[in-house]
Design a protein around this motif. Structure first.
Motif, PDB file in Angstrom:
ATOM      1  N   SER A 403       0.957  -1.464  -0.107  1.00  0.00           N
ATOM      2  CA  SER A 403       0.244   0.069  -0.237  1.00  0.00           C
ATOM      3  C   SER A 403       0.976   0.816  -0.244  1.00  0.00           C
ATOM      4  CB  SER A 403      -0.725   0.455   1.264  1.00  0.00           C
ATOM      5  OG  SER A 403      -0.513  -0.469   2.369  1.00  0.00           O
ATOM      6  N   GLN A 404       0.664   2.291  -0.277  1.00  0.00           N
ATOM      7  CA  GLN A 404       0.804   3.967  -0.103  1.00  0.00           C
ATOM      8  C   GLN A 404      -0.111   4.131  -0.029  1.00  0.00           C
ATOM      9  OE1 GLN A 404       4.051   3.557  -0.621  1.00  0.00           O
ATOM     10  NE2 GLN A 404       4.521   2.179  -1.869  1.00  0.00           N
ATOM     11  N   TYR A 405       0.917   5.589   0.316  1.00  0.00           N
ATOM     12  CA  TYR A 405      -0.100   7.158   1.185  1.00  0.00           C
ATOM     13  C   TYR A 405       0.199   8.264   1.154  1.00  0.00           C
ATOM     14  CZ  TYR A 405      -0.614   2.659   4.591  1.00  0.00           C
ATOM     15  OH  TYR A 405      -0.759   1.350   4.791  1.00  0.00           O
ATOM     16  N   ALA A 433      -6.241   2.113  -7.578  1.00  0.00           N
ATOM     17  CA  ALA A 433      -5.429   0.667  -6.352  1.00  0.00           C
ATOM     18  C   ALA A 433      -6.581  -0.830  -6.448  1.00  0.00           C
ATOM     19  CB  ALA A 433      -5.990   1.041  -4.663  1.00  0.00           C
ATOM     20  N   TRP A 437      -9.484   1.939  -1.869  1.00  0.00           N
ATOM     21  CA  TRP A 437      -8.428   2.914  -1.911  1.00  0.00           C
ATOM     22  C   TRP A 437      -9.620   3.398  -0.513  1.00  0.00           C
ATOM     23  CZ3 TRP A 437     -11.416   7.802  -0.953  1.00  0.00           C
ATOM     24  CH2 TRP A 437     -12.878   7.599  -1.159  1.00  0.00           C
ATOM     25  N   ARG A 508      -5.041   6.343   0.800  1.00  0.00           N
ATOM     26  CA  ARG A 508      -4.785   5.724   1.027  1.00  0.00           C
ATOM     27  C   ARG A 508      -5.292   4.811  -0.097  1.00  0.00           C
ATOM     28  NH1 ARG A 508      -5.000   5.576   6.727  1.00  0.00           N
ATOM     29  NH2 ARG A 508      -2.795   5.485   7.552  1.00  0.00           N
ATOM     30  N   TYR A 510      -4.312   0.293  -1.523  1.00  0.00           N
ATOM     31  CA  TYR A 510      -3.913  -0.850  -1.221  1.00  0.00           C
ATOM     32  C   TYR A 510      -3.916  -1.562  -1.735  1.00  0.00           C
ATOM     33  CZ  TYR A 510      -5.649   0.249   3.399  1.00  0.00           C
ATOM     34  OH  TYR A 510      -5.153   1.166   4.723  1.00  0.00           O
ATOM     35  N   SER A 511      -2.772  -2.089  -2.503  1.00  0.00           N
ATOM     36  CA  SER A 511      -1.977  -2.855  -4.239  1.00  0.00           C
ATOM     37  C   SER A 511      -2.605  -1.929  -5.366  1.00  0.00           C
ATOM     38  CB  SER A 511      -3.432  -4.304  -4.304  1.00  0.00           C
ATOM     39  OG  SER A 511      -3.330  -4.639  -3.802  1.00  0.00           O
TER      40      SER A 511
END
Length: 530
Positions: A403-405, A433, A437, A508, A510-511
């Motif tokens: 995940s990336q934020y 995502a 998300w 966020r 996710y994937s």
């Protein structure tokens, strides 16, 4: 004969100290080149203040970890107990930027009695960090078991006993305690399968030399010695499954894991230093702590003067960390879409060690990026003031994994976000995502989820624990923030805020998909609309 080099008066002047030096500390006096008693006092007071502020900033990750463990113990959660959020985390649990997106589980591991085994359940995404929040392992989807589950063996510093031939993912550690943080995802809109998988698969137990992981051949040819007594029961013990840990329900559970911002911060730092081996601490941080009297094996007993200095240093250190978190300078590189945008993430430029930028992921493989050898101290403070846990997987630009934020502390004009006003955030179509998300609101003071009657201060594509956000006819999704839901706005598109409270938001993915990493997809800025 070679002529002697001439040293000019200007050079002599440049290496000399005048008898009187004007500074912000006042006039410092050096008659005959030696400081007066008054100058000595001022300089040492100033130096102690500098060292104390450095100690506050540099030790933040460790004190944050120790505060978390103290919070667990105060709430009756012992080491190896597992705090499990079966219906997701809510604001009653104070955790730096925790969220209500996944099933969390957290436990502290005690290696003081020797190596420890953790059986990790399948389909988990975990990290294991030591007591200074340094990366140890990534059990689960991002780790060597690749989500199939597996046995991880953690070996404490100084252990020289037998280890298994195989059957474990073995990691040596620098500290005698660890934290395991994990999360599992919904299946459909139901957390129950993930919860049952965690309860069934997670086990924590001592490593027993000579049993699982060690063959008879290894033993009888001079390898690992078996445990005594040598009986039939000894050999069948390896077949018995360990008992499950004690699971403590986390949803709605009141526990504080946030480190203090006052002088008690240094008391926690001292507790941590004395709990761990001296070698567990990086020398640079140990030096800053030692300069204010925190040294392993010595009592931390600051006198009235030093206690006054530590009180001020905590205030200045906390103010500095908060400024670095809320207002990172564009030159640091944390602004993900450039200085004109409020969306920031310091990890994506500094890497998990705050020295090495994340690698490039290309069609031909992973291409490491060089480090300039300098620790990005401001970005390190940015991260630890806002988050917990670290791993290379947090920063790797690998589509479809992890995940990336992105964080935002201000609206488009750079103004702080006011809980009494109405704002909106427009997300363009095709949010990148693959899994889901989310957008979560946090209290500026606690840096934990904002506590409102809404309970879960989030919006996103999942339909649990609150309704999913609804896209507009043009494919865009608008998230609204404010104390009241605007007319006509679906419930899942509004996050409640509190008048008189400042807040920030974390978006966020996710994937995350390639458009996130190549920045061809970009969220709007937060806009005030009242």
């Amino acid at each position: 004969m070679q002529q002697a080099a001439h040293i000019s008066p200007q050079v002599v002047e440049s290496i000399s100290t005048p008898e009187r030096v004007g500074t912000h500390l006042g006039t410092l006096e050096f008659p005959l080149g030696v400081p007066t008693e008054e100058t000595t006092r001022r300089v040492y007071d100033h130096l102690d203040r500098i060292r104390a502020v450095s100690a506050f900033l540099d030790a933040y990750s460790g004190v944050s970890m120790w505060a978390s463990r103290r919070g667990f113990l105060a709430a009756g959660i012992q080491d190896h107990d597992v705090l499990l959020f079966s219906e997701f985390m809510d604001p009653r649990t104070l955790v730096l930027t925790g969220n209500a997106d996944t099933v969390y589980f957290v436990t502290f591991l005690d290696l003081t009695e020797g190596p420890l085994v953790v059986d990790v359940p399948p389909l988990s995404l975990c990290f294991v960090n030591d007591m200074w929040y340094r990366w140890v392992a990534d059990p689960g989807v991002a780790g060597p078991d690749r989500g199939a589950g597996g046995r991880y063996l953690f070996v404490p510093p100084g252990y020289e006993g037998p280890l298994p031939e195989g059957g474990f993912f073995t990691r040596r550690t620098r500290s005698t305690r660890l934290v395991l943080g994990g999360r599992a995802f919904l299946e459909g809109d139901d957390p129950k399968p993930a919860v049952e998988r965690i309860k069934e698969g997670l086990r924590i137990h001592r490593y027993v030399p000579g049993l699982y992981g060690t063959s008879i051949g290894e033993i009888v040819t001079g390898g690992t010695a078996p445990p005594l007594p040598w009986t039939a029961e000894t050999w069948t013990a390896a077949l018995r499954r360990p008992d499950p840990p004690r699971f403590v329900e986390g949803t709605g559970f009141e526990v504080n894991t946030v480190p203090p911002g006052d002088a008690t911060y240094f008391d926690l730092a001292s507790e941590l230093v004395h709990d761990q081996p001296a070698e567990a601490l990086d020398p640079e941080i140990a030096g800053a702590l030692a300069a204010v009297g925190i040294v392993k094996g010595r009592p931390f007993q600051p006198d009235a003067r030093m206690r006054e200095i530590l009180t001020e240093a905590a205030a200045v250190g906390n103010a500095t960390a908060r400024t670095l978190a809320c207002r990172p300078r564009p030159a640091e590189g944390a602004h993900y879409y450039g200085p004109s945008s409020q969306w920031v993430n310091g990890l994506l430029v500094s890497g998990h060690d705050f020295m090495t930028p994340p690698p490039e992921i290309t069609d031909s493989g992973v291409r490491p990026r060089p480090s300039d050898g300098a620790r990005k101290l401001n970005l390190r403070n940015w991260y630890w003031y806002l988050g917990v846990g670290i791993s290379p997987a947090f920063t790797v630009p690998l589509p479809g994994i992890g995940s990336q934020y992105l964080f935002a502390f201000a609206d488009r004009q750079g103004r702080a976000l006011d809980g009494g006003r109405h704002y909106r955030l427009v997300l363009p179509p095709d949010i990148p995502a693959a899994r889901f998300w989310s957008c979560t609101v946090y209290d500026n003071q606690t840096r934990s989820m904002l506590d409102t009657p809404q309970r879960f201060p989030r919006a996103g594509s999942q339909d649990y624990p609150t309704p999913a956000a609804v896209a507009d006819a043009d494919g865009t999704t608008t998230v609204h923030f404010g104390p009241d839901r605007p007319d006509g706005v679906p419930e899942g598109n509004w996050i409640r805020t509190v008048p008189g409270k400042g807040w920030f938001v974390v978006l966020r993915f996710y994937s995350p998909l390639p458009p996130f990493f190549d920045r061809t997809w970009r969220p709007g800025e937060i806009e005030a609309v009242d």
